[in-house]
Every structure is written in structure tokens, then in C-alpha cells.
Write a protein that holds these residues in place. Structure first.
Motif, short mmCIF file in Angstrom:
data_model
loop_
_atom_site.label_atom_id
_atom_site.label_comp_id
_atom_site.label_asym_id
_atom_site.label_seq_id
_atom_site.Cartn_x
_atom_site.Cartn_y
_atom_site.Cartn_z
N ARG A 6 -15.82 9.28 -2.91
CA ARG A 6 -16.17 8.35 -1.82
C ARG A 6 -15.80 6.92 -2.19
O ARG A 6 -15.35 6.15 -1.34
N ARG A 7 -15.99 6.56 -3.45
CA ARG A 7 -15.62 5.21 -3.89
C ARG A 7 -14.10 5.01 -3.82
O ARG A 7 -13.63 3.96 -3.38
N ILE A 8 -13.34 6.03 -4.23
CA ILE A 8 -11.88 5.93 -4.16
C ILE A 8 -11.44 5.79 -2.71
O ILE A 8 -10.58 4.97 -2.38
N ALA A 9 -12.03 6.58 -1.82
CA ALA A 9 -11.70 6.48 -0.40
C ALA A 9 -12.01 5.08 0.12
O ALA A 9 -11.25 4.51 0.90
N ARG A 10 -13.12 4.51 -0.32
CA ARG A 10 -13.49 3.15 0.09
C ARG A 10 -12.45 2.14 -0.42
O ARG A 10 -12.07 1.20 0.29
N PHE A 11 -11.98 2.32 -1.65
CA PHE A 11 -10.93 1.46 -2.19
C PHE A 11 -9.71 1.49 -1.27
O PHE A 11 -9.13 0.45 -0.94
N ILE A 12 -9.31 2.71 -0.89
CA ILE A 12 -8.10 2.86 -0.06
C ILE A 12 -8.34 2.23 1.31
O ILE A 12 -7.46 1.53 1.84
N ARG A 13 -9.51 2.46 1.90
CA ARG A 13 -9.82 1.84 3.20
C ARG A 13 -9.80 0.31 3.09
O ARG A 13 -9.29 -0.38 3.98
N ASP A 14 -10.35 -0.22 2.00
CA ASP A 14 -10.31 -1.68 1.78
C ASP A 14 -8.86 -2.17 1.70
O ASP A 14 -8.52 -3.22 2.26
N ASP A 15 -8.02 -1.41 0.99
CA ASP A 15 -6.61 -1.78 0.87
C ASP A 15 -5.93 -1.79 2.25
O ASP A 15 -5.12 -2.67 2.55
N ILE A 16 -6.27 -0.79 3.08
CA ILE A 16 -5.71 -0.72 4.43
C ILE A 16 -6.14 -1.95 5.23
O ILE A 16 -5.31 -2.59 5.90
N GLU A 17 -7.41 -2.29 5.17
CA GLU A 17 -7.92 -3.46 5.89
C GLU A 17 -7.24 -4.74 5.42
O GLU A 17 -6.88 -5.61 6.22
N ARG A 18 -7.07 -4.87 4.11
CA ARG A 18 -6.43 -6.07 3.55
C ARG A 18 -4.97 -6.15 4.01
O ARG A 18 -4.51 -7.22 4.43
N ALA A 19 -4.26 -5.03 3.94
CA ALA A 19 -2.86 -5.03 4.37
C ALA A 19 -2.75 -5.38 5.86
O ALA A 19 -1.89 -6.18 6.26
N THR A 20 -3.63 -4.82 6.66
CA THR A 20 -3.62 -5.10 8.09
C THR A 20 -3.90 -6.57 8.36
O THR A 20 -3.20 -7.21 9.17
N SER A 21 -4.88 -7.12 7.68
CA SER A 21 -5.24 -8.53 7.90
C SER A 21 -4.15 -9.50 7.44
O SER A 21 -4.10 -10.64 7.89
N HIS A 22 -3.28 -9.01 6.55
CA HIS A 22 -2.17 -9.85 6.07
C HIS A 22 -0.86 -9.54 6.80
O HIS A 22 0.21 -9.95 6.36
N GLY A 23 -0.95 -8.76 7.89
CA GLY A 23 0.24 -8.46 8.68
C GLY A 23 1.20 -7.49 8.02
O GLY A 23 2.37 -7.42 8.40
#
Length: 91
Positions: free
Chosen positions: A47-64
């Protein structure tokens, strides 16, 4: 002597999953292999690894970085598909 590829193969994670951990935690790849291997074999680790990946997705999205976000979305889907605890709806 073990190569980085050997270590990744022993971790029960893919190279893309390791890369996502390294990106999230700002770690060198080898350290991310060690962290990921430890996490994936604990009760809450997947679950922590999945959260890491979701955070990475959010960061990438917010940076275009839509292409990177799409790539990470595939990584997350594959991770969930290959780790039984994630398929059990405990995400």
C-alpha cells in the motif's frame, strides 16, 4: 558479484516500480531496490508503494508531464495486478 538487474529481479518488483520508488523518495536506484524489497514483503508495504506511485502521478500531472503521468499510471495498474494484497481491495 550481483548486478543491479540481479538485485531488481530478487526484489519482487519491476524496474519501473523501483524507478517510481527512487523518484518519490529521491534515492539512487540501488537504495530504492533495497527499500522496495523491504516494503513489498511487509503487511503495509505494498500500500505504501502504491501511494508512492500515486504521489508520483500527481506530481507529474501538476508539472504538466502528462506522458510521464500516463507511464506511471500503467506502472500502478501493473503493480496492483501483480500484488495480491492490492487486488484484495485494501488499497
Amino acid at each position: 558479484m550481483l548486478t543491479i538487474e540481479d538485485c531488481i529481479a530478487l526484489s519482487d518488483l519491476t524496474e519501473d516500480e523501483i524507478d517510481a520508488i527512487a523518484e518519490h523518495e529521491h534515492l539512487p536506484e540501488m537504495v530504492a531496490v533495497e527499500l522496495g524489497c523491504c516494503l513489498v514483503h511487509t503487511a503495509d508495504g505494498p500500500r505504501r508503494i502504491a501511494r508512492f506511485i500515486r504521489d508520483d502521478i500527481e506530481r507529474a500531472t501538476s508539472h504538466g508531464q502528462s506522458v510521464h503521468a500516463q507511464q506511471l499510471t500503467v506502472v500502478l495498474k501493473d503493480f496492483v495486478a501483480h500484488h495480491p494484497v492490492m487486488r484484495a481491495g485494501t488499497m
